[in-house]
Design a protein around this motif. Structure first.
Motif, PDB file in Angstrom:
ATOM      1  N   THR A   1       0.824  -1.220   0.000  1.00  0.00           N
ATOM      2  CA  THR A   1       0.000   0.000   0.000  1.00  0.00           C
ATOM      3  C   THR A   1       0.855   1.266   0.000  1.00  0.00           C
ATOM      4  OG1 THR A   1      -0.145   0.037   2.412  1.00  0.00           O
ATOM      5  CG2 THR A   1      -1.894  -1.149   1.222  1.00  0.00           C
ATOM      6  N   SER A   2       2.164   1.138   0.142  1.00  0.00           N
ATOM      7  CA  SER A   2       3.003   2.336   0.223  1.00  0.00           C
ATOM      8  C   SER A   2       4.061   2.394  -0.884  1.00  0.00           C
ATOM      9  CB  SER A   2       3.679   2.422   1.596  1.00  0.00           C
ATOM     10  OG  SER A   2       4.478   1.276   1.839  1.00  0.00           O
ATOM     11  N   ILE A   3       4.026   1.425  -1.803  1.00  0.00           N
ATOM     12  CA  ILE A   3       5.032   1.415  -2.860  1.00  0.00           C
ATOM     13  C   ILE A   3       4.962   2.683  -3.720  1.00  0.00           C
ATOM     14  CG2 ILE A   3       3.582  -0.084  -4.320  1.00  0.00           C
ATOM     15  CD1 ILE A   3       7.433   0.068  -4.347  1.00  0.00           C
ATOM     16  N   ASP A   4       3.753   3.190  -3.928  1.00  0.00           N
ATOM     17  CA  ASP A   4       3.639   4.421  -4.735  1.00  0.00           C
ATOM     18  C   ASP A   4       4.328   5.595  -4.044  1.00  0.00           C
ATOM     19  OD1 ASP A   4       2.225   3.041  -6.619  1.00  0.00           O
ATOM     20  OD2 ASP A   4       0.251   3.807  -6.015  1.00  0.00           O
ATOM     21  N   ARG A   5       4.181   5.663  -2.702  1.00  0.00           N
ATOM     22  CA  ARG A   5       4.844   6.752  -1.971  1.00  0.00           C
ATOM     23  C   ARG A   5       6.365   6.556  -1.961  1.00  0.00           C
ATOM     24  NH1 ARG A   5       1.538   6.187   3.189  1.00  0.00           N
ATOM     25  NH2 ARG A   5       0.724   4.428   2.002  1.00  0.00           N
ATOM     26  N   LYS A   6       6.796   5.308  -1.894  1.00  0.00           N
ATOM     27  CA  LYS A   6       8.239   5.058  -1.989  1.00  0.00           C
ATOM     28  C   LYS A   6       8.782   5.579  -3.321  1.00  0.00           C
ATOM     29  CE  LYS A   6      11.674   1.366  -2.401  1.00  0.00           C
ATOM     30  NZ  LYS A   6      12.320   0.472  -1.473  1.00  0.00           N
ATOM     31  N   VAL A   7       8.117   5.218  -4.394  1.00  0.00           N
ATOM     32  CA  VAL A   7       8.563   5.654  -5.722  1.00  0.00           C
ATOM     33  C   VAL A   7       8.549   7.180  -5.805  1.00  0.00           C
ATOM     34  CG1 VAL A   7       7.962   5.665  -8.176  1.00  0.00           C
ATOM     35  CG2 VAL A   7       7.876   3.519  -6.875  1.00  0.00           C
ATOM     36  N   ALA A   8       7.494   7.798  -5.266  1.00  0.00           N
ATOM     37  CA  ALA A   8       7.401   9.263  -5.300  1.00  0.00           C
ATOM     38  C   ALA A   8       8.519   9.900  -4.480  1.00  0.00           C
ATOM     39  CB  ALA A   8       6.035   9.706  -4.777  1.00  0.00           C
ATOM     40  N   ALA A   9       8.857   9.278  -3.347  1.00  0.00           N
ATOM     41  CA  ALA A   9       9.911   9.828  -2.483  1.00  0.00           C
ATOM     42  C   ALA A   9      11.282   9.702  -3.150  1.00  0.00           C
ATOM     43  CB  ALA A   9       9.912   9.113  -1.128  1.00  0.00           C
ATOM     44  N   VAL A  10      11.540   8.548  -3.762  1.00  0.00           N
ATOM     45  CA  VAL A  10      12.812   8.392  -4.482  1.00  0.00           C
ATOM     46  C   VAL A  10      12.887   9.413  -5.622  1.00  0.00           C
ATOM     47  CG1 VAL A  10      14.192   6.839  -5.928  1.00  0.00           C
ATOM     48  CG2 VAL A  10      13.077   5.952  -3.872  1.00  0.00           C
ATOM     49  N   SER A  11      11.758   9.652  -6.277  1.00  0.00           N
ATOM     50  CA  SER A  11      11.723  10.598  -7.398  1.00  0.00           C
ATOM     51  C   SER A  11      12.036  12.022  -6.970  1.00  0.00           C
ATOM     52  CB  SER A  11      10.355  10.549  -8.087  1.00  0.00           C
ATOM     53  OG  SER A  11      10.091   9.244  -8.541  1.00  0.00           O
ATOM     54  N   CYS A  12      11.866  12.325  -5.675  1.00  0.00           N
ATOM     55  CA  CYS A  12      12.232  13.659  -5.174  1.00  0.00           C
ATOM     56  C   CYS A  12      13.733  13.907  -5.310  1.00  0.00           C
ATOM     57  CB  CYS A  12      11.843  13.812  -3.706  1.00  0.00           C
ATOM     58  SG  CYS A  12      10.071  13.855  -3.439  1.00  0.00           S
TER      59      CYS A  12
ATOM     60  N   SER B   1      11.227  -9.053  -3.533  1.00  0.00           N
ATOM     61  CA  SER B   1      11.218  -9.284  -2.079  1.00  0.00           C
ATOM     62  C   SER B   1       9.868  -9.833  -1.636  1.00  0.00           C
ATOM     63  CB  SER B   1      11.509  -7.979  -1.325  1.00  0.00           C
ATOM     64  OG  SER B   1      12.833  -7.578  -1.539  1.00  0.00           O
ATOM     65  N   GLY B   2       8.809  -9.374  -2.285  1.00  0.00           N
ATOM     66  CA  GLY B   2       7.461  -9.828  -1.932  1.00  0.00           C
ATOM     67  C   GLY B   2       7.276 -11.317  -2.105  1.00  0.00           C
ATOM     68  N   THR B   3       8.007 -11.917  -3.057  1.00  0.00           N
ATOM     69  CA  THR B   3       7.858 -13.357  -3.277  1.00  0.00           C
ATOM     70  C   THR B   3       8.313 -14.150  -2.049  1.00  0.00           C
ATOM     71  OG1 THR B   3      10.066 -13.620  -4.257  1.00  0.00           O
ATOM     72  CG2 THR B   3       8.250 -13.119  -5.770  1.00  0.00           C
ATOM     73  N   HIS B   4       9.241 -13.562  -1.255  1.00  0.00           N
ATOM     74  CA  HIS B   4       9.712 -14.250  -0.045  1.00  0.00           C
ATOM     75  C   HIS B   4       8.707 -14.138   1.095  1.00  0.00           C
ATOM     76  CE1 HIS B   4      13.638 -14.764  -1.905  1.00  0.00           C
ATOM     77  NE2 HIS B   4      13.586 -13.493  -2.256  1.00  0.00           N
ATOM     78  N   ALA B   5       7.827 -13.150   0.998  1.00  0.00           N
ATOM     79  CA  ALA B   5       6.902 -12.879   2.100  1.00  0.00           C
ATOM     80  C   ALA B   5       5.455 -13.137   1.698  1.00  0.00           C
ATOM     81  CB  ALA B   5       7.059 -11.428   2.562  1.00  0.00           C
ATOM     82  N   ASN B   6       5.254 -13.638   0.494  1.00  0.00           N
ATOM     83  CA  ASN B   6       3.899 -13.923  -0.006  1.00  0.00           C
ATOM     84  C   ASN B   6       2.992 -12.699  -0.016  1.00  0.00           C
ATOM     85  OD1 ASN B   6       4.489 -16.695  -0.404  1.00  0.00           O
ATOM     86  ND2 ASN B   6       4.223 -17.034   1.799  1.00  0.00           N
ATOM     87  N   VAL B   7       3.559 -11.554  -0.378  1.00  0.00           N
ATOM     88  CA  VAL B   7       2.760 -10.329  -0.563  1.00  0.00           C
ATOM     89  C   VAL B   7       3.234  -9.706  -1.885  1.00  0.00           C
ATOM     90  CG1 VAL B   7       2.416  -9.929   1.911  1.00  0.00           C
ATOM     91  CG2 VAL B   7       4.399  -8.909   0.761  1.00  0.00           C
ATOM     92  N   PRO B   8       2.417  -8.816  -2.475  1.00  0.00           N
ATOM     93  CA  PRO B   8       2.819  -8.263  -3.776  1.00  0.00           C
ATOM     94  C   PRO B   8       4.126  -7.460  -3.724  1.00  0.00           C
ATOM     95  CG  PRO B   8       0.463  -7.984  -3.454  1.00  0.00           C
ATOM     96  CD  PRO B   8       1.020  -8.480  -2.141  1.00  0.00           C
ATOM     97  N   HIS B   9       4.302  -6.643  -2.681  1.00  0.00           N
ATOM     98  CA  HIS B   9       5.515  -5.829  -2.565  1.00  0.00           C
ATOM     99  C   HIS B   9       6.011  -5.842  -1.120  1.00  0.00           C
ATOM    100  CE1 HIS B   9       5.477  -4.025  -6.595  1.00  0.00           C
ATOM    101  NE2 HIS B   9       4.157  -4.038  -6.481  1.00  0.00           N
TER     102      HIS B   9
END
Ligand SMILES: [Zn+2]
Length: 234
Positions: free
Chosen positions: A182-193, A216-224
């Motif tokens: 749920t926060s990957i978009d904010r991560k991408v936006a923050a890196v883009s800063c 990394s998500g494949t190790h934790a069974n979540v999308p990201h």
């Protein structure tokens, strides 16, 4: 495999270069902040050598990169950040640096500290982990275990504080993951800063970031997910 679902009350991320925390754990920081955690950041290096252009003025670059940290912190909803301003390439795990880090830990009193894993030297056969990452990682380990919690270490740096959990990023031995779907978009936006680093191809950077968290998500069974080596100190 451990999926870390708890939201800490206070967290402190300590990294070397201005864009390191967003790349390493921006999804985790944004997720925790959105769930009510007080999340702070310490950036040790000035970022003054982060350019391939020999005509760059290091002082101008330092100022730009400080602005980029501030912009990214806003995107991640951090409550604050500290810039230590150490020139790139010049971090050394000295007693002075440990005193500074102990002072920050004791002032901000985080349950969780996130920092680079200093034991990671080689990534694959083509990447040597930056000296600043390694030196800072060792300094954070030493500052957190045991110095910050021990009153006779650095007694002028405030009352002792025991960090509960240390999460080491950029690790070759991840054993705990945070779901950042749920926060990957904010991560991408923050890196883009960090425009000085992202350059002219932010879409490619976004794609690489998403590919990495998806892996990394494949190790934790979540999308990201973002992965860490976890130490439970208390
Ligand atoms: Zn770095």
């Amino acid at each position: 495999m451990v999926l870390l679902g708890d939201i800490p009350e206070r967290a402190l991320a300590v990294f070397a270069h201005p864009d390191d925390p967003e790349v390493a754990c921006g999804g985790t920081l944004a997720h925790w902040a959105s769930q009510g955690a007080e999340v702070r950041l310490v950036v040790a290096n000035a970022g003054d050598k982060g350019s391939a252009d020999a005509t760059t003025d290091p002082q101008v670059l330092t100022e730009r990169r400080a602005d980029e940290v501030a912009a990214a912190a806003k995107v991640l909803a951090l409550v604050g950040f500290d810039l230590l301003g150490i020139p790139d390439g010049e971090i050394t795990n000295t007693i002075d640096l440990r005193a500074t880090l102990v002072g920050l830990v004791r002032r901000h009193r985080p349950e969780v500290v996130i920092a680079p894993d200093p034991t990671a030297v080689f990534f694959g056969d083509s990447y040597v982990n930056h000296r600043d990452h390694r030196e800072l990682g060792w300094a954070v380990l030493d500052a957190v275990a045991p110095a910050a919690a021990s009153p006779l270490y650095f007694p002028d740096q405030g009352p002792p504080h025991q960090v509960t959990t240390l999460l080491l990023s950029g690790t070759l031995e991840p054993d705990a993951w945070v779901d950042v779907t749920t926060s990957i978009d904010r991560k991408v936006a923050a890196v883009s800063c960090h425009e000085t680093r992202v350059g002219h191809d932010p879409d490619l950077v976004a794609e690489l970031l998403r590919a990495r968290t998806a892996e990394s998500g494949t190790h934790a069974n979540v999308p990201h997910a973002e992965g860490y080596r976890r130490l439970r100190l208390a």
